[in-house]
Design a protein around this motif. Structure first.
Motif, short mmCIF file in Angstrom:
data_model
loop_
_atom_site.label_atom_id
_atom_site.label_comp_id
_atom_site.label_asym_id
_atom_site.label_seq_id
_atom_site.Cartn_x
_atom_site.Cartn_y
_atom_site.Cartn_z
N SER A 1 0.81 -1.22 0.00
CA SER A 1 0.00 0.00 0.00
C SER A 1 0.85 1.27 0.00
CB SER A 1 -0.94 0.00 1.21
OG SER A 1 -1.85 -1.08 1.13
N TYR A 2 2.08 1.14 -0.47
CA TYR A 2 2.97 2.30 -0.54
C TYR A 2 2.96 2.89 -1.95
CZ TYR A 2 4.82 1.12 4.05
OH TYR A 2 4.94 0.89 5.40
N PRO A 3 3.40 4.14 -2.11
CA PRO A 3 3.49 4.74 -3.45
C PRO A 3 4.30 3.84 -4.39
CG PRO A 3 3.85 6.41 -1.77
CD PRO A 3 3.79 5.10 -1.05
N GLU A 4 3.93 3.85 -5.65
CA GLU A 4 4.48 2.89 -6.61
C GLU A 4 6.00 2.94 -6.71
OE1 GLU A 4 3.61 1.36 -11.18
OE2 GLU A 4 2.83 3.30 -10.49
N GLU A 5 6.60 4.14 -6.72
CA GLU A 5 8.05 4.22 -6.88
C GLU A 5 8.79 3.57 -5.72
OE1 GLU A 5 9.63 8.14 -6.95
OE2 GLU A 5 8.67 8.78 -5.08
N GLN B 1 7.25 1.13 -3.66
CA GLN B 1 6.82 -0.27 -3.64
C GLN B 1 7.61 -1.12 -4.64
OE1 GLN B 1 4.15 -1.39 -1.55
NE2 GLN B 1 4.87 -3.41 -2.11
N THR B 2 8.01 -0.54 -5.75
CA THR B 2 8.67 -1.30 -6.81
C THR B 2 10.19 -1.12 -6.82
OG1 THR B 2 8.31 0.52 -8.38
CG2 THR B 2 6.63 -1.22 -8.28
N GLU C 1 -9.43 3.03 -4.18
CA GLU C 1 -8.79 2.25 -5.24
C GLU C 1 -9.23 0.79 -5.22
OE1 GLU C 1 -6.10 5.69 -4.33
OE2 GLU C 1 -7.18 4.19 -3.15
N SER D 1 -0.84 -3.96 -4.80
CA SER D 1 -0.28 -2.64 -5.07
C SER D 1 -1.27 -1.63 -4.53
CB SER D 1 -0.06 -2.43 -6.57
OG SER D 1 -1.30 -2.23 -7.23
N ILE D 2 -0.92 -0.38 -4.63
CA ILE D 2 -1.82 0.66 -4.14
C ILE D 2 -3.10 0.72 -4.98
CG2 ILE D 2 -0.99 2.63 -5.50
CD1 ILE D 2 -0.95 4.18 -2.79
N TYR D 3 -3.07 0.06 -6.17
CA TYR D 3 -4.21 0.10 -7.08
C TYR D 3 -5.04 -1.18 -7.08
CZ TYR D 3 -1.30 3.92 -8.77
OH TYR D 3 -0.53 5.04 -8.84
#
Length: 493
Positions: free
Chosen positions: A225-229, A231-232, A356, A289-291
């Motif tokens: 649930s973290y921002p994509e940059e 999280q990845t 989301e 993911s956050i989405y």
């Protein structure tokens, strides 16, 4: 002097007739498990820093009578003891037509050392579980997430602590070093060994067949649930891969687990049939993911099981985060426009009702109602119960399909070790959330609501686990076993 196991034994079940014993030993020898008079060879599956991980499969046909199975672990040097000096264990197998008794728990640890310091008897509920099992044995213990709390990794893993002090722009560029990965392996391995060696807990894990599904703290708080940059980024990916390795070994009991819906190891959703119950565990972390909560392939695997296998009997669904709970959407909207966004995003986006995830939540609910219709057409039992944890309070919810007169209940038990929010913290949660009934479609035929268990407040702000068993009245009785004198319960039709 008997040789001692490093960890275990860990007992699990994979269908009506298949029981698994796993253990971690210091020595790389030939091991076997003696089940009553049957000797089963144990197979080595992993070489770890602390020893060697073995798995033995015991197949035993159902019988018209219940049975107690005694087992021991041996190598060429003799019989082994566990960390608490026990050299044999027993488990219960219900009769073929017996209605099984389940126990369910989650949140098996503390998110901070401060919480541990405030508790007089940290594993009191495990002691209660041990007593309850002796009085009337459980057939299966279901663990619904946060079987360990890995949140201390930010201070215990030195290379990670250094990385965490970098600016965000630097964090996402850095790769995990070999030293960091080695330290992560050491951290997660020692975490399981230390936390699962408590006297009462270790006896329960050796004496009651378990099935387990992870949640965020088995990786670290808020995973997925973290921002994509972030999280990845490479460091996060390596943390996940190491956490996944030990989850697969200690909780899933190796990739040989026959209940896994995917053999690709891209998710760990599982399903098994035990007597008159299907148990479907949803992996809400591996692809999160956050989405989104679950990936397309995982959805296909889940739908296939519901469409092809869960066509009769009752259905228990593990969703670590509650599907029916208080609404955080107003708080989420506020945080999106404040300076608190970065600090609070993972907590708010973790809920199914985050904006989301609302569509995917509706998809899950409708798929479960579709499955109920299929079981009804086969004139079979249609009881569907979602088992959840995560929120550190106990509760009961229901989703009603008024048009078809179907319902899905949700039981929340949290936590078996983790403490509930304080009175002031709970007042704060209630002030920024609501639990009003929710309609999920425009004609208002699908409605969610929170219920009040018998003999308690609507929310159980106390440590707890749950028992589930069918009574002579053919109702499924839910009993919360609490860290006080309260005895909340509820009967599901």
């Amino acid at each position: 002097m008997s040789e001692k196991l490093v960890l275990g034994p860990l007992l699990s079940v994979e269908d009506d007739n298949k029981y698994i014993v796993c253990f971690l030993s210091k020595t790389n020898l030939d091991y076997s498990v003696i089940f009553n008079n049957t000797i089963v060879k144990a197979t080595k599956f992993a070489n770890l820093n602390s020893g060697y991980f073995y798995r033995a499969e015991y197949n035993i046909k159902q019988s018209k009578n219940s049975r107690i199975i005694k087992y021991q672990i041996q190598n060429e040097k003799g019989i082994l003891e566990d960390f608490n000096k026990r050299d044999f264990w027993e488990f219960y197998i219900p009769a073929k037509d017996e209605k099984p008794k389940f126990a369910y728990g989650s949140c098996n640890g503390f998110s901070s050392p401060d919480l541990l310091a405030k508790i007089d008897v940290p594993y009191k509920l495990w002691e209660k579980l041990e007593i309850a099992h002796k009085q009337e044995p459980f057939s299966v213990l279901i663990m619904g997430g946060d079987q360990v709390y890995a949140d201390e990794l930010w201070s215990k893993v030195l290379e990670l602590e250094k990385w965490s002090k970098l600016k965000m722009s630097e964090k996402v560029k850095r790769n995990a070093s070999k030293t960091m990965i080695r330290q992560l392996n050491d951290f997660y391995e020692k975490l399981y060994i230390k936390k699962w060696s408590d006297k009462s807990m270790s006896l329960a894990l050796a004496s009651i067949p378990t099935v387990m599904m992870w949640d965020d703290h088995d990786i670290f708080d808020g995973w997925g649930s973290y921002p994509e940059e972030l999280q990845t980024c490479n460091v996060y990916n390596n943390i996940f891969n190491v956490a996944k390795k030990y989850f697969e070994i200690f909780q899933i009991r190796t990739i040989k687990n026959h209940t896994l819906l995917s053999k690709k190891r891209d998710h760990f959703s599982f399903a098994l049939k035990f007597r008159n119950y299907h148990i479907l565990g949803l992996d809400n972390r591996a692809q999160r993911s956050i989405y989104s909560v679950m990936g397309n392939e995982q959805w296909k695997d889940i739908n296939n099981y519901l469409d092809e296998n869960a066509l009769n009997d009752n259905l228990l669904v593990l969703s670590a985060v509650p599907v029916v709970y208080r609404d955080f959407s107003c708080t989420e909207d506020l945080v999106d426009f404040t300076s608190w966004q970065e600090e609070l995003t993972d907590d708010l986006k973790d809920h199914w009702r985050a904006k989301e995830h609302q569509g995917e939540r509706m998809r899950l609910i409708m798929r479960l109602f579709m499955n109920i219709q299929k079981r009804k057409s086969n004139k079979k039992n249609t009881r569907t119960v979602i088992l959840s944890g995560d929120v550190h309070v106990g509760s009961l919810g229901v989703i009603n399909d008024h048009e078809n007169k179907d319902k899905i209940h949700q039981v929340v038990s949290s936590g078996i070790v983790h403490t509930p929010p304080s009175y002031i913290e709970w007042l704060g949660i209630c002030a920024v959330t609501n639990d009003r009934n929710e309609f999920l479609n425009e004609d208002k035929t699908i409605e969610t609501s929170m219920l009040t268990p018998i003999g308690s407040a609507k929310y159980l702000r106390v440590r707890n686990f749950v028992t589930l068993n069918e009574g002579t009245d053919e109702k499924l009785w839910i009993n919360w076993v609490c860290d006080n004198k309260d005895k909340p319960c509820y009967a599901l039709n």
